[in-house]
Design a protein around this motif. Structure first.
Motif, PDB file in Angstrom:
ATOM      1  N   ILE A 119       0.019   0.438   4.911  1.00  0.00           N
ATOM      2  CA  ILE A 119       0.562  -0.089   3.661  1.00  0.00           C
ATOM      3  C   ILE A 119      -0.627  -0.543   2.812  1.00  0.00           C
ATOM      4  O   ILE A 119      -1.472  -1.307   3.284  1.00  0.00           O
ATOM      5  N   PRO A 120      -0.728  -0.058   1.580  1.00  0.00           N
ATOM      6  CA  PRO A 120      -1.946  -0.339   0.807  1.00  0.00           C
ATOM      7  C   PRO A 120      -2.116  -1.823   0.499  1.00  0.00           C
ATOM      8  O   PRO A 120      -1.146  -2.552   0.322  1.00  0.00           O
ATOM      9  N   LYS A 165      -3.098  -3.237  -2.084  1.00  0.00           N
ATOM     10  CA  LYS A 165      -2.655  -3.693  -3.412  1.00  0.00           C
ATOM     11  C   LYS A 165      -1.257  -4.305  -3.331  1.00  0.00           C
ATOM     12  O   LYS A 165      -0.901  -5.172  -4.122  1.00  0.00           O
ATOM     13  N   TYR A 166      -0.497  -3.835  -2.340  1.00  0.00           N
ATOM     14  CA  TYR A 166       0.828  -4.407  -2.121  1.00  0.00           C
ATOM     15  C   TYR A 166       0.691  -5.905  -1.824  1.00  0.00           C
ATOM     16  O   TYR A 166       1.434  -6.725  -2.349  1.00  0.00           O
ATOM     17  N   ARG A 224      -0.809  -7.875  -4.977  1.00  0.00           N
ATOM     18  CA  ARG A 224       0.177  -8.118  -6.041  1.00  0.00           C
ATOM     19  C   ARG A 224       1.239  -9.105  -5.602  1.00  0.00           C
ATOM     20  O   ARG A 224       1.748  -9.872  -6.419  1.00  0.00           O
ATOM     21  N   ASN A 225       1.563  -9.110  -4.322  1.00  0.00           N
ATOM     22  CA  ASN A 225       2.540 -10.086  -3.854  1.00  0.00           C
ATOM     23  C   ASN A 225       1.977 -11.496  -3.932  1.00  0.00           C
ATOM     24  O   ASN A 225       2.680 -12.429  -4.294  1.00  0.00           O
ATOM     25  N   ARG A 253       2.132 -12.431  -7.462  1.00  0.00           N
ATOM     26  CA  ARG A 253       3.493 -12.648  -7.940  1.00  0.00           C
ATOM     27  C   ARG A 253       3.962 -14.075  -7.620  1.00  0.00           C
ATOM     28  O   ARG A 253       4.557 -14.735  -8.447  1.00  0.00           O
ATOM     29  N   GLU A 286      12.475  -5.668   1.816  1.00  0.00           N
ATOM     30  CA  GLU A 286      11.326  -4.776   1.636  1.00  0.00           C
ATOM     31  C   GLU A 286      10.792  -4.300   2.982  1.00  0.00           C
ATOM     32  O   GLU A 286      10.420  -3.145   3.147  1.00  0.00           O
TER      33      GLU A 286
END
Lengths: 387, 236
Positions: free
Chosen positions: A2-3, A5-6, A9-10, A13, A286
């Motif tokens: 899983i990249p 960036k995930y 960004r979380n 967020r 998710e």
């Protein structure tokens, strides 16, 4: 996989919880950095020469240079022992020094003991990284002195060009400021040995001799000669042994520091774990989706563990960076051996970095592990139904 | 294509345990689906539709019986194998789209491709193609929150087809959409069935949606109670 960036960004967020966790872990790392910065500074101050072949010669029965004195003539004899290292000019690295510890007035008006060292012209060569950073070296017999940089300004009359007065008889004009790699000499004022002897009526005596052997074998031989030969009948200690007592203080601080760091880290681990549990909870669907798409449990584990490590690394980095400017700070403490004021500079070197790194990783890994395990144990079907 | 059915279920039972009580969800189910069929599963709540869908998609295992999809007996595979199998053979379409909110449309569609050995360039091409098929060219950089429900579901469909899977499973794909968007999504699914000969299994409550399928299965209390081959309606 899983990249990343995930994760980034979380974290962005839910920036409020992210920021709070970063501040929390940052403060924990910062406080440990300060503590270990002190320990490292203390250790540095005790690393007098860094040369394992250095010997310190004292009167038999003395444990430190304050209570030691012997005849100046022995210095000349000591310098002739074979195996003593020489400087580039061929002078033996053997310095007879006289130490006096008068009470002097601090800049703030209070009083403290200050080490005045009557130096030999060869003395600077026996200190690590001895460097005059302002002014010049002293000329013998003129009542001049060199002041260690951390001392300069801490005591009255210790700035370049001023005159340092200690008691009735001693007064020295400051002609230079020196550094000595953070070593013990950085708590001292250096004067001409003869000036000091005259002022304190100890002409013909030295407190101790510092000398450097050319090799470890020479060192042992010299030590034996000095201690057993009737000619000298003095005590020769390895410098590292001499300072070993004082290092106990450092060790105590190190142990206390480690305990505090571990406890703080555990506290911060809970903070990180709390944040990560909330993250797993809010992203249950998710996680179910990722698993349905074919990402393995291991992928999910790495993902959440990685996020936790990332989170704590940001905090750790912040905490570490926040304490770096403190390396410019100096704090004073009492040397329990000489009862003289000892200045120690915070040092943020490899020890502090290692502590900061270890704490960050511990918080990230252990704080993230249980939430990550919870994430991979989720039932995919139930997770997909989570709204 | 071949003689082998796309899906073959034999004697499938599924029961859940809640404390000591066994709750049967599917009982002795037998079903064969040919390649390229568009199957609608209907039935009241609790009839076992979603459970059946999960079994076909390799998300769940039967208590007893065989679930053979594309020649593979799913019950025989380990969890890791079945996860890999899913990533290659099944495309999922969910009622609530299940997009990753922090990823753009492009990145969401790309996710299943990260499990393949495709190069970055190939992945980009596949993602573009999938988004073109669902009519979302130019929306690559939009985040899910910047899209309408219908558009989100299109992204989800693009994600489901980007690996060119053997089977598409859809759990109430129009359940959360307004009529207009629902129609568009159904049209898209029909197009996938018609133009790409995808085998599709769709759970739905909506009779209008079910009418789009080529075959309608009705479940009640864990049993098949109806199996109708439908004339394909062309959207009006």
């Amino acid at each position: 996989m899983i990249p990343i960036k995930y994760n980034i960004r979380n974290l962005r967020r839910r920036w409020v919880t992210t920021t709070l966790t970063i501040i929390g872990t940052g403060l924990v790392v910062a406080s440990s950095c300060i503590l270990f910065g002190m320990v490292e500074g203390l250790q540095q101050s005790l690393r007098v020469s860094g040369d394992p072949n250095d010997l310190m010669v004292l009167r038999k029965g003395s444990t430190n240079e304050t209570s030691s004195y012997f005849d100046l003539s022995k210095v000349v004899e000591l310098a002739t022992i074979p195996g003593i290292a020489r400087d580039e000019k061929g002078r033996p690295l053997c310095a007879g020094e006289l130490v006096n510890i008068p009470v002097c007035e601090r800049a703030n008006g209070s009083r403290a003991n200050l080490i005045i060292r009557g130096m030999d012209p060869i003395s600077p060569a026996l200190r690590p990284n001895f460097k005059i950073i302002e002014g010049r070296t002293i000329e013998p017999g003129k009542g001049e002195c060199l002041v260690a940089k951390p001392i300069s300004g801490r005591f009255k009359g210790t700035r370049l060009g001023e005159t340092l007065k200690c008691g009735e008889r001693e007064s020295y004009r400051v002609v230079g400021v020196f550094t000595a790699g953070g070593g013990a000499a950085e708590s001292e004022v250096w004067v001409d040995r003869n000036d000091l002897a005259r002022n304190t009526q100890r002409t013909g005596f030295v407190s101790d001799v510092q000398l450097r052997a050319a090799s470890a074998a020479d060192r042992d031989a010299i030590q034996k000669t000095i201690q057993t030969g009737t000619q000298f009948n003095l005590l020769a200690m390895k410098e590292s042994d001499y300072y070993a007592d004082q290092q106990i203080t450092g060790m105590v601080l190190l142990v206390i520091g480690s305990v505090i760091a571990v406890l703080l880290s555990i506290g911060a681990m809970f903070a990180a774990a709390n944040t990560m549990f909330a993250a797993v909870k809010s992203r249950t669907r998710e996680i179910g989706t990722l698993r349905a798409l074919g990402f393995s449990r291991f992928d999910v584990l790495l993902c959440f563990l990685g996020e936790s490590i990332l989170l704590c690394s940001l905090g750790g980095l912040l905490g570490w960076l926040a304490t770096l400017p403190m390396s410019a700070l100096t704090f004073g403490t009492n040397d329990f051996n000489s009862f003289a004021e000892k200045t120690i500079q915070f040092r943020f070197g490899p020890l502090v970095f290692a502590v900061a790194f270890a704490m960050t990783m511990a918080m990230g890994v252990f704080g993230g592990l249980f939430p990550a395990i919870r994430a991979i144990r989720l039932d995919v079907i139930k997770a997909l139904r989570e709204v | 294509m071949g003689q082998e059915p796309a899906i073959a279920l034999r004697g499938v039972c599924k029961e859940y345990r809640r404390e000591q009580i066994k709750i049967p969800v599917l009982t002795d189910l037998k079903l064969t689906v040919d390649e390229g069929e568009f199957l609608a599963l209907m039935g009241p709540s609790g009839s076992g539709k979603t459970t059946l869908l999960n079994l076909l998609a390799g998300l769940d295992r039967p208590t007893t019986g065989e679930v053979v999809v594309h020649g593979q007996d799913l019950a025989q595979m380990s969890e890791g194998q079945i996860a890999r199998w899913r990533s290659r053979n099944v495309g999922f379409i969910f009622q609530l789209y299940n997009l990753i909110p922090v990823l753009t449309a492009f990145e969401n569609v790309e996710m299943p491709l990260l499990l393949t050995s495709l190069s970055k360039r190939q992945r980009r091409e596949n993602v573009r193609t999938a988004l073109r098929v669902v009519g979302l060219e130019g929306r690559e950089d939009h985040f899910p929150r910047q899209l309408s429900g219908g558009q989100e579901q299109r992204v989800a469909i693009a994600r489901a087809i980007v690996t060119d899977p053997y089977l598409l499973v859809a759990d109430e794909p129009t359940g959360d959409l307004d009529r207009q968007s629902a129609e568009e999504i159904l049209e898209l699914m029909e197009q996938l069935h018609r133009e790409f000969q995808k085998t599709i299994v769709m759970v739905t409550h909506d009779p209008i949606a079910a009418r789009r399928a080529s075959r309608l299965l009705k479940l009640d209390k864990g049993k098949l109670v109806g199996d109708v081959i439908q004339a394909q309606e062309v959207a009006s």
